[in-house]
Design a protein around this motif. Structure first.
Motif, PDB file in Angstrom:
ATOM      1  N   TRP A  30      99.872  58.686  34.825  1.00 13.68           N
ATOM      2  CA  TRP A  30     100.118  60.089  35.172  1.00 13.68           C
ATOM      3  C   TRP A  30     101.589  60.438  35.140  1.00 13.68           C
ATOM      4  N   GLY A  31     102.445  59.459  34.904  1.00 15.11           N
ATOM      5  CA  GLY A  31     103.873  59.730  34.804  1.00 15.11           C
ATOM      6  C   GLY A  31     104.655  59.158  35.967  1.00 15.11           C
ATOM      7  N   PRO A  32     105.974  59.341  35.920  1.00 18.82           N
ATOM      8  CA  PRO A  32     106.842  58.764  36.944  1.00 18.82           C
ATOM      9  C   PRO A  32     106.520  59.307  38.335  1.00 18.82           C
ATOM     10  N   SER A  33     106.766  58.456  39.317  1.00 18.40           N
ATOM     11  CA  SER A  33     106.515  58.856  40.692  1.00 18.40           C
ATOM     12  C   SER A  33     107.709  58.507  41.573  1.00 18.40           C
ATOM     13  N   ALA A  34     107.664  59.005  42.791  1.00 18.21           N
ATOM     14  CA  ALA A  34     108.705  58.723  43.777  1.00 18.21           C
ATOM     15  C   ALA A  34     108.022  58.471  45.114  1.00 18.21           C
ATOM     16  N   LEU A  35     108.736  57.821  45.996  1.00 15.75           N
ATOM     17  CA  LEU A  35     108.256  57.572  47.347  1.00 15.75           C
ATOM     18  C   LEU A  35     108.913  58.586  48.284  1.00 15.75           C
ATOM     19  N   ILE A  36     108.125  59.173  49.162  1.00 21.13           N
ATOM     20  CA  ILE A  36     108.642  60.109  50.153  1.00 21.13           C
ATOM     21  C   ILE A  36     108.627  59.413  51.509  1.00 21.13           C
ATOM     22  N   VAL A  37     109.761  59.468  52.210  1.00 20.63           N
ATOM     23  CA  VAL A  37     109.892  58.883  53.539  1.00 20.63           C
ATOM     24  C   VAL A  37     110.153  60.029  54.510  1.00 20.63           C
ATOM     25  N   VAL A  38     109.206  60.255  55.414  1.00 22.49           N
ATOM     26  CA  VAL A  38     109.314  61.349  56.378  1.00 22.49           C
ATOM     27  C   VAL A  38     109.799  60.799  57.713  1.00 22.49           C
ATOM     28  N   THR A  39     110.884  61.374  58.199  1.00 21.55           N
ATOM     29  CA  THR A  39     111.387  61.061  59.533  1.00 21.55           C
ATOM     30  C   THR A  39     110.963  62.204  60.451  1.00 21.55           C
ATOM     31  N   PRO A  40     109.990  61.938  61.322  1.00 24.44           N
ATOM     32  CA  PRO A  40     109.519  62.997  62.213  1.00 24.44           C
ATOM     33  C   PRO A  40     110.580  63.429  63.218  1.00 24.44           C
ATOM     34  N   GLU A  41     110.632  64.719  63.468  1.00 25.65           N
ATOM     35  CA  GLU A  41     111.459  65.273  64.538  1.00 25.65           C
ATOM     36  C   GLU A  41     110.586  65.666  65.720  1.00 25.65           C
ATOM     37  N   LYS A  42     109.321  66.018  65.420  1.00 30.22           N
ATOM     38  CA  LYS A  42     108.389  66.416  66.474  1.00 30.22           C
ATOM     39  C   LYS A  42     106.991  66.009  66.047  1.00 30.22           C
ATOM     40  N   ILE A  43     106.223  65.463  66.990  1.00 28.40           N
ATOM     41  CA  ILE A  43     104.821  65.118  66.763  1.00 28.40           C
ATOM     42  C   ILE A  43     103.997  65.819  67.835  1.00 28.40           C
ATOM     43  N   LEU A  44     103.008  66.597  67.401  1.00 32.87           N
ATOM     44  CA  LEU A  44     102.084  67.257  68.314  1.00 32.87           C
ATOM     45  C   LEU A  44     100.689  66.680  68.101  1.00 32.87           C
ATOM     46  N   SER A  45      99.911  66.618  69.177  1.00 31.37           N
ATOM     47  CA  SER A  45      98.553  66.098  69.044  1.00 31.37           C
ATOM     48  C   SER A  45      97.561  67.006  69.752  1.00 31.37           C
TER      49      SER A  45
END
Length: 159
Positions: A140-155
């Motif tokens: 499907w072509g080139p890909s990248a990795l996304i790294v998410v740094t949470p600032e807020k988590i709600l549940s």
């Protein structure tokens, strides 16, 4: 009004005062299961762009892969703000919302390849199935990795 549930790995965890919430341990256990995350990024005009992704939550960060031709990738290169919503699906009415910033990791490395493999593997019952998917995804072509740094988590936990 919000209830301050404290910090988890330096991330503020809050919830509306009248909403049933998960504990820190319940949040970690919920995110450990292979649910789909709905990712929201910001289009150039400010409108949200949403799409489902497979993810891995580890050490207080969320990881997922994207194709470099995708709207998610283009939006995050321009504006790293991101939101994720992970729900339990049919008959499981728990939800986690994560707000933070995303880092785009473009260079393939043993570290990023390992993360992409572990993301894929958690959604398949066998190594063989996961390997077959990874081979198909490469086409499907080139890909990248996304790294998410949470600032807020709600549940929310309405179970």
């Amino acid at each position: 009004d919000f209830i301050d549930l404290g910090n988890h790995l330096g991330i503020s965890i809050k919830m509306a005062s009248d909403t049933p919430v998960m504990t820190e341990a319940q949040i970690a256990a919920f995110l450990d299961a292979p649910h789909h995350a709905i990712v929201a990024t910001n289009r150039r005009d400010g409108a949200p762009q949403i799409s489902p992704v497979w993810y891995l939550y580890e050490d207080g960060k969320v990881y997922f892969g994207v194709r470099v031709a995708s709207a998610k990738y283009l939006n995050l290169r321009r504006d790293p703000r991101i939101s994720l919503c992970i729900d339990g699906g049919h008959l499981d009415i728990r939800t986690i919302m994560i707000y933070g910033n995303a880092e785009v990791v473009e260079a393939e490395s043993p570290w990023s390849e390992d993360l992409v493999w572990r993301i894929t593997r958690r959604y398949y019952d066998t190594d063989e199935g996961a390997r077959a998917f990874r081979e198909k995804a490469r086409a499907w072509g080139p890909s990248a990795l996304i790294v998410v740094t949470p600032e807020k988590i709600l549940s929310q936990d309405f179970n």
